[in-house]
Design a protein around this motif. Structure first.
Motif, mmCIF file in Angstrom:
data_model
loop_
_atom_site.group_PDB
_atom_site.id
_atom_site.type_symbol
_atom_site.label_atom_id
_atom_site.label_comp_id
_atom_site.label_asym_id
_atom_site.label_seq_id
_atom_site.Cartn_x
_atom_site.Cartn_y
_atom_site.Cartn_z
ATOM 1 N N VAL A 42 -9.397 -6.670 -4.301
ATOM 2 C CA VAL A 42 -9.188 -6.980 -5.716
ATOM 3 C C VAL A 42 -8.870 -8.453 -5.932
ATOM 4 O O VAL A 42 -9.435 -9.084 -6.815
ATOM 5 N N SER A 43 -7.981 -9.026 -5.128
ATOM 6 C CA SER A 43 -7.530 -10.396 -5.359
ATOM 7 C C SER A 43 -7.138 -11.053 -4.047
ATOM 8 O O SER A 43 -6.552 -10.405 -3.173
ATOM 9 N N VAL A 49 -5.435 -5.082 -2.916
ATOM 10 C CA VAL A 49 -6.531 -4.152 -2.709
ATOM 11 C C VAL A 49 -6.314 -2.962 -3.639
ATOM 12 O O VAL A 49 -5.208 -2.759 -4.148
ATOM 13 N N GLY A 50 -7.373 -2.192 -3.852
ATOM 14 C CA GLY A 50 -7.243 -1.052 -4.745
ATOM 15 C C GLY A 50 -8.050 0.143 -4.294
ATOM 16 O O GLY A 50 -9.009 0.017 -3.534
ATOM 17 N N PHE A 51 -7.648 1.303 -4.775
ATOM 18 C CA PHE A 51 -8.397 2.536 -4.572
ATOM 19 C C PHE A 51 -8.046 3.494 -5.700
ATOM 20 O O PHE A 51 -7.112 3.255 -6.472
ATOM 21 N N LEU A 52 -8.829 4.585 -5.813
ATOM 22 C CA LEU A 52 -8.687 5.489 -6.949
ATOM 23 C C LEU A 52 -8.547 6.944 -6.512
ATOM 24 O O LEU A 52 -9.542 7.663 -6.421
ATOM 25 N N PHE A 130 -5.668 4.354 -10.780
ATOM 26 C CA PHE A 130 -6.117 3.110 -10.157
ATOM 27 C C PHE A 130 -4.895 2.517 -9.479
ATOM 28 O O PHE A 130 -3.954 2.075 -10.131
ATOM 29 N N VAL A 131 -4.899 2.529 -8.162
ATOM 30 C CA VAL A 131 -3.759 2.084 -7.356
ATOM 31 C C VAL A 131 -4.031 0.674 -6.839
ATOM 32 O O VAL A 131 -5.076 0.417 -6.250
ATOM 33 N N LEU A 132 -3.084 -0.219 -7.052
ATOM 34 C CA LEU A 132 -3.138 -1.552 -6.470
ATOM 35 C C LEU A 132 -2.066 -1.654 -5.397
ATOM 36 O O LEU A 132 -0.914 -1.249 -5.617
ATOM 37 N N GLY A 133 -2.459 -2.187 -4.259
ATOM 38 C CA GLY A 133 -1.517 -2.426 -3.180
ATOM 39 C C GLY A 133 -1.461 -3.905 -2.861
ATOM 40 O O GLY A 133 -2.497 -4.574 -2.826
ATOM 41 N N ARG A 134 -0.256 -4.410 -2.659
ATOM 42 C CA ARG A 134 -0.096 -5.806 -2.242
ATOM 43 C C ARG A 134 -0.115 -5.841 -0.724
ATOM 44 O O ARG A 134 0.720 -5.207 -0.062
ATOM 45 N N VAL A 135 -1.075 -6.557 -0.173
ATOM 46 C CA VAL A 135 -1.266 -6.591 1.272
ATOM 47 C C VAL A 135 -0.114 -7.354 1.929
ATOM 48 O O VAL A 135 0.182 -8.485 1.571
#
Length: 161
Positions: A42-43, A49-52, A130-135
Motif C-alpha cells: 500500500v505505501s 500493506v493491506g488485505f481484505l 480492509f486491513v492495513l498493517g504497518r510493517v
C-alpha cells in the motif's frame, strides 16, 4: 446497473492473485491462520500493506484482537498447506511446521517471505474488511515460484518468452 455476483466473481477471477497466510498467536499461544488472496503493498512511507478478510471469517476477529500479524507468502509447492489452513475446524495447524519471528509471530516453514505487521487500521469495505498493517520487519526466506489463485483454482507462474 445491478452487478450479478456470479458475473462479478467470473470477471474478477480472471485477475490472478498471490496466496498468503496471515498468522498470529492467540491468547493461549496457539497459532491462528487465515488464507488471503487479496494481499497488496500500500505505501512505502510509512511502510503499509493491506488485505481484505471477509466479514464472515471466524479467524480474522481473533487475529485482529492480537493487534499484530505476519503475512506468509506461499510458494507454488505449498498448495496442500494452503488448503489445510483454509479448511474450517480446529486442526488447521496439525502437523504444520513453523517458527516464531522476532516479534513472536508464526512463520510457516517453506514460505517465500514473511512480513511482520502491527495492526494499523481496519475499515469496512462492503462484505469485507480492509486491513492495513504497518510493517515492522520483513524478509525473503527462499527463492521459489509463487502460489497463485486464478479462475477458481491454484497454480504457479510461467515466465513469458
Amino acid at each position: 446497473m445491478a452487478i450479478e455476483p456470479a458475473v462479478f466473481r467470473q470477471v474478477l477471477g480472471s485477475y490472478p492473485t498471490g496466496v498468503c497466510v496471515v498468522t498470529a498467536l492467540d491468547e493461549h499461544r496457539a497459532p491462528l491462520g487465515l488464507v488471503v488472496g487479496s494481499f497488496t503493498s500500500v505505501s512505502l512511507d510509512p511502510p503499509l500493506v493491506g488485505f481484505l478478510p471477509g466479514k464472515n471469517s471466524i479467524t480474522w476477529p481473533r487475529i485482529a484482537a492480537t493487534g499484530h500479524f505476519c503475512v506468509n507468502v506461499l510458494a507454488a509447492d505449498q498448495q496442500a498447506l494452503c488448503r489445510q489452513i483454509a479448511a474450517p475446524g480446529p486442526d488447521k495447524f496439525s502437523g504444520v511446521e513453523y517458527t516464531l519471528s522476532t516479534h513472536g509471530l508464526p512463520v510457516l516453514a517453506g514460505a517465500m517471505t514473511r512480513i511482520d505487521c502491527a495492526l494499523h487500521s481496519v475499515t469496512e469495505a462492503g462484505d469485507h474488511w480492509f486491513v492495513l498493517g504497518r510493517v515492522r520487519e520483513l524478509e525473503m526466506l527462499r527463492e521459489a515460484d509463487p502460489l497463485l489463485f486464478f479462475r477458481g483454482t491454484y497454480g504457479g507462474f510461467a515466465k513469458a518468452d
